[in-house]
Design an enzyme around this catalytic site. Sequence first.
Site, PDB file in Angstrom:
ATOM      1  N   HIS A  79       0.829  -1.210   0.000  1.00  0.00           N
ATOM      2  CA  HIS A  79       0.000   0.000   0.000  1.00  0.00           C
ATOM      3  C   HIS A  79       0.862   1.257   0.000  1.00  0.00           C
ATOM      4  CE1 HIS A  79      -2.917   2.800   2.242  1.00  0.00           C
ATOM      5  NE2 HIS A  79      -3.489   2.559   1.082  1.00  0.00           N
ATOM      6  N   GLU A 115       0.295  -0.489  -4.714  1.00  0.00           N
ATOM      7  CA  GLU A 115      -0.716   0.552  -4.906  1.00  0.00           C
ATOM      8  C   GLU A 115      -0.061   1.909  -4.708  1.00  0.00           C
ATOM      9  OE1 GLU A 115      -3.841   3.419  -3.293  1.00  0.00           O
ATOM     10  OE2 GLU A 115      -1.976   2.717  -2.397  1.00  0.00           O
ATOM     11  N   ASP A 119      -0.955   6.434  -5.209  1.00  0.00           N
ATOM     12  CA  ASP A 119      -1.984   7.457  -5.395  1.00  0.00           C
ATOM     13  C   ASP A 119      -1.466   8.533  -6.335  1.00  0.00           C
ATOM     14  OD1 ASP A 119      -3.867   6.516  -3.203  1.00  0.00           O
ATOM     15  OD2 ASP A 119      -2.013   6.815  -2.068  1.00  0.00           O
ATOM     16  N   HIS A 174      -0.900  11.115  -1.636  1.00  0.00           N
ATOM     17  CA  HIS A 174      -2.238  10.696  -1.234  1.00  0.00           C
ATOM     18  C   HIS A 174      -3.143  11.869  -0.884  1.00  0.00           C
ATOM     19  CE1 HIS A 174      -5.334   9.524   1.714  1.00  0.00           C
ATOM     20  NE2 HIS A 174      -5.459   8.458   0.955  1.00  0.00           N
ATOM     21  N   GLU A 220      -4.289   4.504  -8.122  1.00  0.00           N
ATOM     22  CA  GLU A 220      -5.517   5.141  -7.661  1.00  0.00           C
ATOM     23  C   GLU A 220      -5.531   6.596  -8.108  1.00  0.00           C
ATOM     24  OE1 GLU A 220      -7.956   6.649  -3.726  1.00  0.00           O
ATOM     25  OE2 GLU A 220      -6.563   4.974  -3.483  1.00  0.00           O
TER      26      GLU A 220
END
Length: 239
Positions: free
Chosen positions: A7, A35, A37, A50, A109
């Site tokens: 993450h 993952e 952002d 993020h 994301e």
Amino acid sequence: MNICMAHRGWSGKAPENTMAAIQLALAEPAIQAMEIDVQLTRDGVPVLIHDFTLERTTNGSGLVKDHTLEELRQLDAGKWFDEKFAGEKIPTLAEALAAIKGHCTLNIELKATSDMYPGIAEKVLALVEQYGMKQEVYVTSFDHELIRHVRTLDQEVQTGLIVYGRPVLMLEQIEAAGASILSMGYPYLTRELTAAAIEKGFKVIAWTLDEPAYIREVMSWHPEVQICTNHPDRMLTLG
């Protein structure tokens, strides 16, 4: 075997969404996915961060979208986490793609809300195309209309809806958006929904699991559920 997804990179050991966190995750062969952002700078460059504001993870202040890439590159994005990461920069998506290509699946994301970042889908897809990574990425977002837009732009890239809650007709919403991935906050994910989604051919990502007992439980639901965690080592030691 359940896929381990780091993450924001290996954010338990390095500052999230930095090249340091990405490189740590890449150095562990058992981490099969990552993952990150993505937002846009004021001059339209996709970067990894993020929060919509800079205060928590950098020594800057204000909104990400109000700063140019050059301005963001002046900031320290590592010292807040640990002194040894002082000098870490906010990476561009291009830098991340170059490092990750050929090594693991990348879940991008899109940190967009409504019209905050016009053109973000087009810019991200252009970079994915440039690096030849259409088969290596997922594009996900809480903004379901944005994911529907991604699907209209590109039929090949896998897309997913991010959900924190338990809305009705969840699987129908995935289909309506032309997506194939359900990325759900683990407190709302159930064994039954996981099984139903995977049976329909969808991928399922559970986030963000950091406690070994919860990781073990969700892993037991189905061997294909992907575990998104800040602490990949805790998952990998479960065997």
